[in-house]
Design a protein around this motif. Structure first.
Motif, PDB file in Angstrom:
ATOM      1  N   CYS A   1       0.843  -1.192   0.000  1.00 34.86           N
ATOM      2  CA  CYS A   1       0.000   0.000   0.000  1.00 34.86           C
ATOM      3  C   CYS A   1       0.879   1.243   0.000  1.00 34.86           C
ATOM      4  N   ASN A   2       0.418   2.329   0.622  1.00 32.79           N
ATOM      5  CA  ASN A   2       1.220   3.547   0.699  1.00 32.79           C
ATOM      6  C   ASN A   2       1.196   4.070   2.125  1.00 32.79           C
ATOM      7  N   ALA A   3       2.356   4.045   2.769  1.00 30.50           N
ATOM      8  CA  ALA A   3       2.516   4.629   4.103  1.00 30.50           C
ATOM      9  C   ALA A   3       3.652   5.637   4.030  1.00 30.50           C
ATOM     10  N   GLY A   4       3.537   6.527   3.045  1.00 29.35           N
ATOM     11  CA  GLY A   4       4.552   7.540   2.821  1.00 29.35           C
ATOM     12  C   GLY A   4       4.057   8.916   3.187  1.00 29.35           C
ATOM     13  N   SER A   5       4.679   9.938   2.617  1.00 27.23           N
ATOM     14  CA  SER A   5       4.275  11.305   2.938  1.00 27.23           C
ATOM     15  C   SER A   5       2.836  11.577   2.516  1.00 27.23           C
TER      16      SER A   5
ATOM     17  N   VAL B   1      -2.388  -6.077  14.075  1.00 26.65           N
ATOM     18  CA  VAL B   1      -2.628  -4.777  13.445  1.00 26.65           C
ATOM     19  C   VAL B   1      -3.595  -4.956  12.281  1.00 26.65           C
ATOM     20  N   ALA B   2      -4.359  -3.909  12.028  1.00 28.21           N
ATOM     21  CA  ALA B   2      -5.189  -3.845  10.828  1.00 28.21           C
ATOM     22  C   ALA B   2      -4.492  -2.946   9.822  1.00 28.21           C
ATOM     23  N   ASN B   3      -4.364  -3.428   8.609  1.00 26.17           N
ATOM     24  CA  ASN B   3      -3.745  -2.635   7.543  1.00 26.17           C
ATOM     25  C   ASN B   3      -4.424  -2.988   6.227  1.00 26.17           C
ATOM     26  N   LYS B   4      -4.007  -2.314   5.185  1.00 27.59           N
ATOM     27  CA  LYS B   4      -4.631  -2.491   3.873  1.00 27.59           C
ATOM     28  C   LYS B   4      -4.747  -3.959   3.492  1.00 27.59           C
ATOM     29  N   ILE B   5      -5.853  -4.315   2.904  1.00 22.58           N
ATOM     30  CA  ILE B   5      -6.100  -5.700   2.481  1.00 22.58           C
ATOM     31  C   ILE B   5      -4.921  -6.204   1.641  1.00 22.58           C
ATOM     32  N   GLY B   6      -4.498  -7.420   1.956  1.00 14.68           N
ATOM     33  CA  GLY B   6      -3.325  -7.996   1.315  1.00 14.68           C
ATOM     34  C   GLY B   6      -2.121  -8.045   2.228  1.00 14.68           C
TER      35      GLY B   6
END
Length: 313
Positions: free
Chosen positions: A137-141, A224-229
């Motif tokens: 996914c995207n955990a950036g700026s 933890v819950a994070n983006k599917i996949g």
């Protein structure tokens, strides 16, 4: 490029549904405009949603809306990312203490960047020179007020002179890995490769991935819950002994609850049925489209926070 900014009593949000083809900002005049932007994922990523929610409270204050009423509506916009709820509650508390909502929101945006820089500094300690790092996914700026969590770890490693390569999986169905994470890495000339989601296990099996670093929308007891996949990446990492790190601020921690009690958002079926506006299956197709999955604690090597690297709850 700013994810969001406040100007002339308006909130401007970078429309992340258009990246990388267009850079365009959405002008939010009311708190309901921000709710719409959150729900339609023009703004996304747990920290960015939290900061946007704080600014939504500031807009409600300017509109003369009862802040408790606005808070309930804003909190109902998306159910899984705990930063949303945390940010709204922080604004309510600050206003009760005599501060304005906009002062609180501005401080929250500044502190988010500072927090992410600290996460990056701690994360740098687990990255080795020459590592190939997979992120999902995207955990950036773009997912924060700036700098980023998972991609902040990569930025910090590069800033410290480490030679790293990045592998981004595409992250169906909205392709945040392909559209956003790859875009961020290319903007900073950090070597990056794009793979389809289902290739992550294959690359780990071949020994081509040294570390996995992802973000989180909620950290709770049990995982933890994070983006599917994320779960499939974590399972492959466990099988092939690839360290699996989560990078998340303490505002993402929900220590009083079990992760399996968290509501997993189910999104519109059109996100799966259509690609680039065209159907890839008939409209009559039955679709399940959960936005998140759960990575259990025993699959996680460590959680990188602004307070150091912590054990999973």
């Amino acid at each position: 490029m700013e994810t969001l900014y406040w100007k002339d009593n308006k909130l401007y949000l970078l429309d992340q549904t258009l990246i990388p083809m267009e850079v365009q900002y959405v002008e939010c005049l009311t708190y309901k405009d921000v709710i719409d932007a959150i729900q339609t994922m023009k703004v996304r990523g747990a920290p960015a949603i939290g900061v946007a929610a704080a600014y939504a409270m500031a807009l409600a204050e300017n509109e003369g809306i009862d802040l408790d009423v606005a808070a309930r509506e804003i909190k109902s916009s998306r159910p899984t990312a705990v930063n949303l709820f945390w940010a709204v509650d922080q604004v309510l508390k600050s206003v009760d203490d005599g501060n304005s909502a906009i002062e609180t929101a501005n401080l929250m945006a500044i502190n988010d960047i500072r927090t992410n820089e600290k996460i990056g500094a701690y994360g740098n300690t687990v990255i080795d020179d020459g590592d190939t790092i997979l992120t999902h996914c995207n955990a950036g700026s773009l997912a924060c007020a700036g700098y980023g969590t998972a991609l902040g770890v990569i930025r910090s490693a590069v800033a410290n002179g480490k030679d790293v390569d990045v592998v981004c999986d595409e992250t169906r169905p909205l392709l945040q890995g392909a559209r956003l994470s790859v875009f961020e890495m290319q903007q900073e000339n950090i070597p990056v490769r794009l793979i389809v989601d289902s290739a992550a296990g294959h690359m780990m099996q071949k020994g081509e991935i040294d570390k996995v670093v992802i973000g989180a929308d909620r950290v709770a007891q049990g995982g933890v819950a994070n983006k599917i996949g994320s779960l499939m990446v974590a399972l492959a990492a466990k099988r092939y002994d690839v360290p699996f790190y989560v990078a998340a601020p303490m505002s993402t921690f929900d220590v009083d609850n079990n992760i399996f009690d968290v509501t997993i958002e189910e999104r519109q079926k059109e996100e799966v049925l259509k690609f680039n506006g065209k159907n890839i299956a008939s409209d009559e197709t039955v679709v399940e489209n959960p936005a998140f999955d759960i990575v259990e604690s025993d699959l996680i090597t460590g959680i990188i926070t602004e307070e150091g690297i912590k054990k999973p709850l």
